[in-house]
Design a protein around this motif. Structure first.
Motif, short mmCIF file in Angstrom:
data_model
loop_
_atom_site.label_atom_id
_atom_site.label_comp_id
_atom_site.label_asym_id
_atom_site.label_seq_id
_atom_site.Cartn_x
_atom_site.Cartn_y
_atom_site.Cartn_z
N ARG A 192 8.34 4.39 26.12
CA ARG A 192 8.17 5.76 26.90
C ARG A 192 6.58 5.57 27.49
O ARG A 192 5.82 4.84 26.92
CB ARG A 192 8.08 6.97 25.87
CG ARG A 192 7.39 7.10 24.71
CD ARG A 192 7.65 8.06 23.65
NE ARG A 192 6.84 8.00 22.59
CZ ARG A 192 7.00 8.94 21.49
NH1 ARG A 192 8.18 9.79 21.69
NH2 ARG A 192 6.36 8.92 20.34
N GLU A 194 8.43 5.85 30.39
CA GLU A 194 9.06 5.24 31.27
C GLU A 194 10.67 5.53 31.02
O GLU A 194 11.62 5.66 31.72
CB GLU A 194 8.82 3.84 31.66
CG GLU A 194 7.68 3.79 32.55
CD GLU A 194 6.49 3.63 31.75
OE1 GLU A 194 5.37 3.88 32.25
OE2 GLU A 194 6.56 3.87 30.62
N SER A 195 10.81 5.44 29.60
CA SER A 195 12.12 5.47 28.97
C SER A 195 12.94 6.95 29.17
O SER A 195 13.96 7.12 28.58
CB SER A 195 12.05 4.80 27.63
OG SER A 195 11.23 5.56 26.61
N THR A 197 14.17 9.20 30.71
CA THR A 197 15.02 9.88 31.94
C THR A 197 16.07 10.63 31.31
O THR A 197 16.39 10.19 30.17
CB THR A 197 15.17 8.72 32.67
OG1 THR A 197 16.34 7.76 32.07
CG2 THR A 197 14.11 7.90 33.21
#
Length: 266
Positions: A192, A194-195, A197
């Motif tokens: 995270r 980025e993860s 979503t």
């Protein structure tokens, strides 16, 4: 409306976790040796404290003044901090081999102390009005509860009689399944932000929900069989119900997250 939400969330957490803390006191007491009178007395003391908190929480309702609930949260926070310290003391005694012959697994004592710390932190967050953003909460709550579920499977496996081979195997399989889910959750955690979503979080919740439902059903079957004296174990019937209720609680949290992700609920 915000005040009502604060009151509702606070009472929901306290009603659930105060009963859990009360039962932890009983389970720890049952695992002490008969000569451990000081520890038994301390466990009885905490049982009475959390029974009183549970009763007091049930006397409040959604219309209670938020300032009263805020003070109640502070009062409960103090009690939870004390039982957390008691649990850590017991863990230290076990790990230093000062309670030989007692029947509380070190992992179980660590487990119940983690739950006390979770409860304590939740009360602080509620009073400070700083609950985590949804994407962080989804990952953090699942990391916490997946480990709790994995622990439960291990405890069930070790407390069933070894002759209950099929049930022991099922419990061991659940242990491995939830260890794997926990590793996956920690991978998502380390990736995270980025993860975080919507598709990944939605899939994360869907996958965990399927496994938690399966474990919940296994716990319910085991609980019913233990209550009916149909299987051989040293599992207290209340402990069987206790772990079942925690799985149900996790499912409620997953449902809440799913609704929030899809915009069906705040």
């Amino acid at each position: 409306m915000l005040d009502q939400s604060f009151v509702a969330r606070s009472l929901e957490e306290i009603r659930f976790w105060s009963r859990i803390m009360k039962e932890h006191s009983l389970f720890l007491k049952l695992g002490f040796r008969c000569d451990d009178t000081q520890l038994i007395n301390e466990a009885n003391h905490f049982y009475a404290i959390f029974e009183a908190i549970e009763n007091k929480s049930n006397a409040f309702n959604i219309g209670t003044d938020p300032s009263v609930i805020k003070r109640f949260n502070e009062e409960v926070h103090i009690a939870v901090s004390y039982i957390w310290a008691f649990k850590r003391k017991v863990l230290g005694l076990i790990l230093r081999c000062q309670l030989p012959g007692a029947n509380n697994f070190p992992l179980l004592v660590d487990h119940v102390s983690r739950e006390a710390n979770y409860f304590r932190n939740r009360l602080s967050e509620l009073n400070a009005g700083r609950l985590e953003p949804l994407p962080d909460a989804i990952i953090d709550e699942n990391v916490f509860f997946l480990r709790i579920m994995a622990d439960h499977a291990k405890f069930i496996s070790h407390l069933l009689d070894p002759s209950e081979r099929q049930l022991v195997e099922q419990a061991n399989n659940f242990s491995q399944e939830f260890d794997t889910l926990l590793y996956q959750a920690r991978d998502l955690e380390s990736m995270r932000p980025e993860s975080q979503t919507l598709p990944l979080l939605d899939q994360f919740l869907d996958q965990n929900k399927v496994s938690v439902k399966s474990l919940r059903d296994f716990k319910k079957t085991a609980r019913d069989m233990i209550e009916a004296c149909r299987i051989k174990s040293i599992i207290h019937p209340l402990l069987a119900d206790h772990v079942f209720r925690e799985a149900e609680h996790f499912l409620v949290i997953i449902d809440m997250f799913e609704n929030s992700l899809t915009g069906n609920s705040a």
